[in-house]
Design a protein around this motif. Structure first.
Motif, mmCIF file in Angstrom:
data_model
loop_
_atom_site.group_PDB
_atom_site.id
_atom_site.type_symbol
_atom_site.label_atom_id
_atom_site.label_comp_id
_atom_site.label_asym_id
_atom_site.label_seq_id
_atom_site.Cartn_x
_atom_site.Cartn_y
_atom_site.Cartn_z
ATOM 1 N N TYR A 22 -39.401 -30.948 8.117
ATOM 2 C CA TYR A 22 -38.542 -30.648 8.358
ATOM 3 C C TYR A 22 -37.982 -29.424 9.803
ATOM 4 O O TYR A 22 -38.722 -29.128 10.839
ATOM 5 C CB TYR A 22 -37.953 -29.475 7.340
ATOM 6 N N THR A 28 -35.934 -27.252 12.164
ATOM 7 C CA THR A 28 -34.282 -25.764 12.556
ATOM 8 C C THR A 28 -33.390 -26.844 13.537
ATOM 9 O O THR A 28 -32.968 -28.101 14.190
ATOM 10 C CB THR A 28 -35.220 -24.959 13.437
ATOM 11 N N LYS A 60 -32.622 -25.997 6.747
ATOM 12 C CA LYS A 60 -34.228 -27.016 6.912
ATOM 13 C C LYS A 60 -33.177 -28.153 6.703
ATOM 14 O O LYS A 60 -32.690 -28.409 6.176
ATOM 15 C CB LYS A 60 -34.647 -26.779 5.960
#
Length: 296
Positions: free
Chosen positions: A2, A4, A39
């Protein structure tokens, strides 16, 4: 894996704030919230922006006209005076009329020349003079390419709110409602953090200046940081940034006020920026035509 919100914003060329909005609207597949942070799947695709499809041709036309105008820069003092003299009177009239000022266009011109209009409130006279002073101040900021900031916003508001001296240039301390609007301004304790976030998002945005300002204007008015004079201040901020970017200032007409109001509701109810962006784009396009017609 993931990434940000900040990483997604850099990857897609949009602001952090815009990414968070897209996440909250479930428009990014696989994105989820963990505590206070989002996420986002590293291979997530930037959501399709129908707004860009709807205005991209007009924005291209606008930028071509701006290039043509740029080829004539710098303009002489005489040319600048000719381009701005009538505009300032009409802009002062329209921006004030949207907020309830009762001066006609002709009366506004007379007040700006130093005359007093019989049977018209002192408040209306002060608003006209304050708006003109604020526009002159904005024009000086353009010359120095001064970055927009909370301090600059408060200085512009100080000049705009000539009839309410105690409220000039200070954030409101009480809750307010905008009559007829479908959005409720934030509580006073949220004004400072939301203004800081708005300015940061604006400076980080890589959008074209017109949608970028349409979004900024709606969100500024949504925060409604001052007790009065938010609309007049907000429209001056739009012109400050347009002129700094080399575009002519725009004058949102009193006769277009319902389209203008509806554009706010479209954004707050449906997260649709198109109406305000189109309104701004059409005004910029018309102003460029006026400039080019006079100069060529």
């Amino acid at each position: 894996m993931y990434i940000t919100v900040k990483q997604a914003a850099e990857k897609w060329g949009i602001s952090d704030r815009r990414v968070r909005i897209l996440c909250s609207e479930d428009k990014i597949n696989g994105a989820f919230r963990e505590g206070r942070n989002w996420k986002i799947p590293y291979d997530a695709v930037k959501p399709t922006d129908s707004r860009v499809k709807s205005t991209s041709n007009l924005l291209t036309i606008i930028d071509e006209k701006k290039k043509e105008l740029d080829s004539r820069r710098p303009l002489t003092e005489g040319e600048l005076e000719r381009l701005t003299e009538e505009f300032i009177v009409e802009y002062t009239y329209n921006s004030n009329a949207i907020e309830g000022n009762t001066l006609t266009l002709r009366e506004t011109d007379m007040v700006l020349r130093g005359l007093t209009i019989d049977k018209k409130p002192l408040k209306d006279h002060l608003e006209a003079v304050g708006q003109k002073d604020a526009f002159d101040f904005v024009s000086e900021l353009v010359k120095d390419n001064v970055p927009i900031s909370e301090g600059i916003i408060k200085q512009i508001h100080f000049l705009v709110l000539a009839d309410k001296r105690q409220d000039r240039g200070v954030y409101r301390k009480v809750p307010v409602r905008i009559m007829g609007a479908k959005h409720e301004p934030v509580q006073p304790y949220l004004i400072l953090p939301q203004m800081e976030e708005l300015l940061q998002s604006y400076h980080e945005s890589t959008e074209h200046i017109i949608p970028k300002l349409a979004r900024f204007h709606i969100e500024f008015e949504g925060i409604h940081p001052f007790i009065d004079g938010n609309g007049r201040t907000g429209r001056l901020l739009v012109n400050l940034e347009l002129m700094k970017a080399g575009y002519p200032p725009i004058d949102i007409k009193f006769t277009d006020r319902m389209s203008y109001y509806n554009a706010f509701d479209e954004y707050h109810e449906k997260h649709n920026l198109f109406s305000m962006e189109k309104l701004f784009a059409n005004y910029v396009n018309e102003r460029l035509d006026t400039y080019l017609k006079m100069l060529f």
